[in-house]
Design a protein around this motif. Structure first.
Motif, PDB file in Angstrom:
ATOM      1  N   ALA A  46      -5.105   7.626   2.742  1.00 45.19           N
ATOM      2  CA  ALA A  46      -6.392   7.948   3.370  1.00 45.19           C
ATOM      3  C   ALA A  46      -7.193   8.968   2.570  1.00 45.19           C
ATOM      4  O   ALA A  46      -8.413   8.834   2.435  1.00 45.19           O
ATOM      5  N   ASN A  47      -6.521   9.971   2.044  1.00 53.23           N
ATOM      6  CA  ASN A  47      -7.233  11.124   1.471  1.00 53.23           C
ATOM      7  C   ASN A  47      -6.995  11.349  -0.015  1.00 53.23           C
ATOM      8  O   ASN A  47      -7.718  12.135  -0.645  1.00 53.23           O
ATOM      9  N   GLY A  48      -5.990  10.700  -0.587  1.00 57.45           N
ATOM     10  CA  GLY A  48      -5.599  10.992  -1.962  1.00 57.45           C
ATOM     11  C   GLY A  48      -6.615  10.540  -2.988  1.00 57.45           C
ATOM     12  O   GLY A  48      -7.408   9.615  -2.759  1.00 57.45           O
ATOM     13  N   ALA A  58     -13.719   6.465  -2.333  1.00 59.72           N
ATOM     14  CA  ALA A  58     -13.856   7.752  -1.640  1.00 59.72           C
ATOM     15  C   ALA A  58     -12.785   7.893  -0.567  1.00 59.72           C
ATOM     16  O   ALA A  58     -12.352   6.904   0.029  1.00 59.72           O
ATOM     17  N   PRO A  59     -12.342   9.112  -0.284  1.00 65.04           N
ATOM     18  CA  PRO A  59     -11.347   9.323   0.780  1.00 65.04           C
ATOM     19  C   PRO A  59     -11.902   8.953   2.152  1.00 65.04           C
ATOM     20  O   PRO A  59     -13.113   8.933   2.363  1.00 65.04           O
ATOM     21  N   PHE A  60     -10.995   8.675   3.080  1.00 60.40           N
ATOM     22  CA  PHE A  60     -11.392   8.365   4.456  1.00 60.40           C
ATOM     23  C   PHE A  60     -11.455   9.621   5.330  1.00 60.40           C
ATOM     24  O   PHE A  60     -11.774   9.535   6.513  1.00 60.40           O
ATOM     25  N   ASN A  61     -11.114  10.765   4.777  1.00 57.91           N
ATOM     26  CA  ASN A  61     -11.230  12.037   5.486  1.00 57.91           C
ATOM     27  C   ASN A  61     -10.370  12.076   6.748  1.00 57.91           C
ATOM     28  O   ASN A  61     -10.822  12.450   7.829  1.00 57.91           O
ATOM     29  N   LEU A  62      -9.126  11.697   6.596  1.00 57.36           N
ATOM     30  CA  LEU A  62      -8.167  11.775   7.690  1.00 57.36           C
ATOM     31  C   LEU A  62      -7.865  13.236   8.015  1.00 57.36           C
ATOM     32  O   LEU A  62      -7.590  14.035   7.118  1.00 57.36           O
ATOM     33  N   LYS A  63      -7.917  13.581   9.312  1.00 57.43           N
ATOM     34  CA  LYS A  63      -7.687  14.965   9.732  1.00 57.43           C
ATOM     35  C   LYS A  63      -6.482  15.130  10.654  1.00 57.43           C
ATOM     36  O   LYS A  63      -6.003  16.245  10.848  1.00 57.43           O
ATOM     37  N   ALA A  64      -6.033  14.024  11.245  1.00 56.44           N
ATOM     38  CA  ALA A  64      -4.935  14.134  12.220  1.00 56.44           C
ATOM     39  C   ALA A  64      -4.082  12.879  12.177  1.00 56.44           C
ATOM     40  O   ALA A  64      -4.554  11.797  11.801  1.00 56.44           O
ATOM     41  N   ILE A  65      -2.829  13.032  12.590  1.00 60.72           N
ATOM     42  CA  ILE A  65      -1.903  11.903  12.615  1.00 60.72           C
ATOM     43  C   ILE A  65      -0.986  12.060  13.824  1.00 60.72           C
ATOM     44  O   ILE A  65      -0.618  13.172  14.196  1.00 60.72           O
ATOM     45  N   GLY A  66      -0.645  10.939  14.458  1.00 55.36           N
ATOM     46  CA  GLY A  66       0.247  10.966  15.611  1.00 55.36           C
ATOM     47  C   GLY A  66       1.657  10.561  15.234  1.00 55.36           C
ATOM     48  O   GLY A  66       1.854   9.603  14.467  1.00 55.36           O
TER      49      GLY A  66
END
Length: 657
Positions: free
Chosen positions: A346-348, A365-373
């Protein structure tokens, strides 16, 4: 004497004088209280009720690569009697695992008699919905082993009449994607597709596909436009995906593995859907996951509709309602690595292994992931031990990523209380709580977080829906009582926005003829879709969230059910507006003596109202607009107004400050 006369007139005309109630409500718009998170109202997606294949994913061919347990499922041979038992012209399933282990089955076509046509017919998902004048992209992967064979592709309507066709030439001896375009001459929700093999020789064919060109954003092989539009109209703060119990799987082998859902679509490995035989009342043996919607497409969808992605991953525990298969702690490393690799995907940067794959798929471009469950609805010591392993590894490598844990399937009882104790020690950033209960429960629990310990973890109300009959009952309806009770409950979620950071209704989608679970937020058939009353409640909250809460009281108390009234209030600091949400769950009409401190002397605004006298009523595919919002204007002079809350009503007020 005047009072007696009034009562006599009321009795004659059926007017319930005693039901005319007046309530004083005070709102203070001068003192913002707590921040409402941009993620407050979002979407929970799970592939249940044919939500992905046969739903959001616009593919019209079922079992396109012959990988279902029975490879001919959804297909019929043409001509049926002659082809099945014919030694001259044959259609056989051929195992091609040496070339493609993820998608091994193909169809081998032997045409020894070129004068006789043979073919295949696909039934689609409860038929194939076709619209007049629309263009449809046919494609397949084929290799011509010998001879001269072409494809005649036909769309036939419910009367078996051809309403569109194309001819596709085959020339290559190596696997090649072949394509054609069909323009439909008729609208029919119950079409089928014929693929006729013309000429003679030997042919291998796979991944037989038909997509409408009119997909979301016009993407080839993309998503169904009307369904994505309904999601975009919610203006969601986040999308939680891919589930749900789908994440866990009935067994660990059937769990959702994100790495098998990315890369080229033709190389993604199919999997039986865990909901296919879960409920005896709605068996669906033909329910599979092609992963045409994989993690890349989920991230892309989030970006398209302006929502934060919240992926949920397996923690090494299969569904505890099913097998409860458990990975030993010492063998958990591959599961943890999947989580770390997903963050990289997602972000690398494009110089990383998984970031490079994302770029190769069309998104440098990154997807700017901020959280994961971590895990879905698991419970007990097995879950807490595994969550702790994930937490340590993720926080060590990606300290800014927020972590979401579960509390099991319920919101009360011994199991839930044990989760509260364990998670207080483990300190996840958000804790996912689920509420499937009666409408009465939702009304009675609007104050659930009023006295919540502000020093504890934050809440993600990840799955909730009022059940009109009973949880998991096939007789549940998306009726107005359920939607109105959810609106009442949500006033408490918004009032406690310093505790509740995310909320989402569940499940999201359901096909009207192929559902496993009800109630659901959005229903659809092969051509149309509609939002339930619950959908519009969610939309009104999400579209009118505001940025900070403000005080709303009646006689100094929160509006949490007295006389059936509930309320929440906020400021929209960007648009300089006061937002009020008022819910009347009673059968009485209420006159509201409203005072809003902090308005200009003459203020104007709008009122969005949902009113339905029959609380058992609900929208349907044939009557989708029974219960929908209506808009009007409001004027307030010197901060005061008298307004009416009709019985069983939900109103949102947006007033210029």
């Amino acid at each position: 004497m005047k009072k007696i006369t009034t009562l006599i007139i009321a009795a004659l005309f059926g007017i319930n004088v005693s039901a005319q109630k007046t309530t004083k409500i005070d709102v203070d718009a001068t003192k913002p209280l707590v921040v409402i998170q941009p993620t407050m109202y979002g979407i929970f997606f799970e592939d249940i009720n044919f939500a992905a294949d046969g739903g959001l994913y616009a593919e019209l061919i079922k079992n396109r690569s012959f990988e279902f347990e029975y490879p001919w499922m959804a297909w019929k041979h043409l001509p049926e009697a002659e082809t099945r038992f014919n030694l001259v012209n044959e259609l056989t399933i051929f195992n091609n695992a040496r070339e493609n282990a993820a998608n091994p089955r193909i169809v081998r076509v032997d045409k020894r008699d070129a004068t006789k046509d043979i073919g295949l017919q696909n039934e689609g998902f409860d038929g194939i919905g076709i619209k007049k004048g629309e263009k449809y992209d046919f494609s397949a992967f084929a290799r011509l082993k010998k001879g001269d064979i072409s494809l005649l592709v036909e769309i036939v309507n419910s009367k078996n009449q051809i309403i569109g066709s194309t001819t596709v030439a085959l020339k290559n001896a190596t696997w090649t994607k072949v394509e054609g375009v069909i323009t439909a001459t008729e609208t029919d929700p119950k079409c089928k597709v014929n693929v006729i093999f013309k000429g003679g020789g030997q042919l291998d064919i796979d991944m037989i596909s038909l997509f409408p060109q009119d997909t979301w954003k016009g993407r080839k092989g993309g998503l169904r436009k009307d369904l994505v539009q309904l999601l975009a109209d919610l203006k969601p703060g986040f999308v939680r995906f891919p589930g749900g119990c789908i994440v866990e799987g009935r067994t660990l082998a059937e769990r959702y593995q994100w790495k098998k859902t990315v890369g080229k679509v033709e190389n993604r490995q199919q999997l039986v859907n865990r909901w296919n035989m879960e409920f005896q009342h709605r068996p669906a043996p033909d329910y599979y996951q092609t992963f045409g919607i994989g993690f890349f497409e989920y991230f892309q969808l989030c970006e398209d509709i302006g929502a934060t992605p919240l992926p949920i991953l397996s923690c090494g525990l299969a569904c505890q309602f099913n097998s409860s298969e458990t990975t030993p702690l010492e063998e958990l490393e591959p599961f943890v690595q999947d989580a770390l690799d997903l963050i990289e995907f997602a972000n690398g940067g494009t110089d990383t292994k998984w970031g490079a794959l994302r770029a190769e798929m069309g998104h440098p471009a990154p997807f700017n992931l901020k959280a994961i469950g971590v895990g879905n609805e698991q419970w007990g010591q097995e879950y807490f031990e595994r969550y702790e392993v994930f937490s340590k590894a993720i926080r060590a490598k990606y300290p800014t990523i927020k972590l979401v844990s579960g509390t099991g399937p319920g919101s009360k009882g011994e199991m839930f209380e044990a989760a509260e104790k364990a998670l207080t020690v483990l300190k996840p950033d958000l804790v996912d709580e689920h509420y499937y209960d009666s409408p009465k429960w939702f009304r009675e629990n609007a104050a659930r977080y009023d006295n919540y310990d502000r020093n504890r973890y934050k809440i993600f109300a990840g799955e909730y829906a009022a059940q009109s009959v009973a949880t998991v009952s096939p007789d549940n309806k998306n009726n107005w009582e359920c939607a109105l009770s959810e609106a009442a409950f949500m006033t408490g979620l918004e009032r406690n926005a310093d505790v509740v950071y995310m909320t989402s209704y569940a499940p999201l989608f359901a096909h009207v003829n192929r559902w496993q679970w009800t109630p659901d937020l959005i229903w659809f058939d092969n051509l149309t879709s509609f939002g339930t009353a619950n959908y519009y409640v969610q939309k009104l909250y999400a579209n009118n969230a505001g940025t900070k809460t403000i005080s709303i009281k009646s006689n100094g108390q929160n509006l949490i059910g007295k006389n059936g009234l509930y309320g929440a209030a906020s400021l929209d600091e960007k648009n300089n507006e006061v937002i009020l949400k008022l819910v009347n769950t009673s059968s009485d009409k209420h006159t509201i003596d409203l005072n809003i401190n902090g308005l200009a002397e003459n203020a104007v605004g709008k009122v969005i109202s949902m009113i339905e006298k029959d609380i058992k009523n609900y929208n349907t595919i044939n009557e989708p607009n029974k219960i929908i919002p209506a808009e009007s204007e409001i004027s307030i002079t010197k901060s005061k107004a008298n307004i009416v809350l009709e019985p069983y009503s939900f109103k949102v007020f947006r007033i210029k400050k």
